[in-house]
Design a protein around this motif. Structure first.
Motif, mmCIF file in Angstrom:
data_model
loop_
_atom_site.group_PDB
_atom_site.id
_atom_site.type_symbol
_atom_site.label_atom_id
_atom_site.label_comp_id
_atom_site.label_asym_id
_atom_site.label_seq_id
_atom_site.Cartn_x
_atom_site.Cartn_y
_atom_site.Cartn_z
ATOM 1 N N UNK A 1 34.085 42.569 34.748
ATOM 2 C CA UNK A 1 35.464 43.014 34.977
ATOM 3 C C UNK A 1 35.985 42.526 36.322
ATOM 4 N N UNK A 2 35.137 42.601 37.354
ATOM 5 C CA UNK A 2 35.572 42.148 38.671
ATOM 6 C C UNK A 2 35.843 40.644 38.676
ATOM 7 N N UNK A 3 34.961 39.880 38.045
ATOM 8 C CA UNK A 3 35.132 38.426 38.011
ATOM 9 C C UNK A 3 36.469 38.058 37.371
ATOM 10 N N UNK A 4 36.805 38.718 36.281
ATOM 11 C CA UNK A 4 38.091 38.449 35.624
ATOM 12 C C UNK A 4 39.254 38.788 36.543
ATOM 13 N N UNK A 5 39.183 39.965 37.172
ATOM 14 C CA UNK A 5 40.261 40.390 38.058
ATOM 15 C C UNK A 5 40.411 39.466 39.272
#
Length: 116
Positions: free
Chosen positions: A36-40
């Motif tokens: 999720x962090x990588x996408x954000x």
């Protein structure tokens, strides 16, 4: 016409360490999953994982084993030997024996210091 190596170099740009450290700090503070962090953050999940792995590896190599000072008052040493072993191979040997109160203090202080 571009060659394969030129295209590969164009796609692979080196991210400065300061920027990586900032991204990793944001990830740590986010409480999000890696995915999720990588996408954000707009980074590839494989890059984030590599950066995290590299950072952990660097930090573990930088850590130097050390000793904690244990200060005791009011105990006398007597003959004997005691070895204290922690999981992972850490071992402390007290070559001179101690009275029960002193031993209890040493063990309590070692556990408190080494578990922090």
């Amino acid at each position: 016409m571009s060659t394969t190596n030129e295209k590969s170099r164009e796609r692979r740009r080196r991210v400065p360490r300061e920027q990586i450290e900032a991204i990793l700090a944001q990830y740590r503070d986010s409480g999000m999953t890696q995915s999720a962090f990588a996408k954000r953050a707009g980074v590839k999940i494989c890059n984030l994982r590599n950066w995290l792995y590299s950072k952990r590896r660097r930090e573990s190599q930088e850590e130097t084993p050390g000793f904690a000072t244990v200060k005791l008052r009011g105990s006398t040493l007597v003959a004997g030997s005691v070895t204290i072993r922690w999981p992972g191979g850490v071992e402390v040997e007290l070559s001179s024996g101690m009275d029960a109160l002193c031993m209890m203090r040493v063990v309590r202080e070692l556990v408190r210091t080494c578990s922090a």
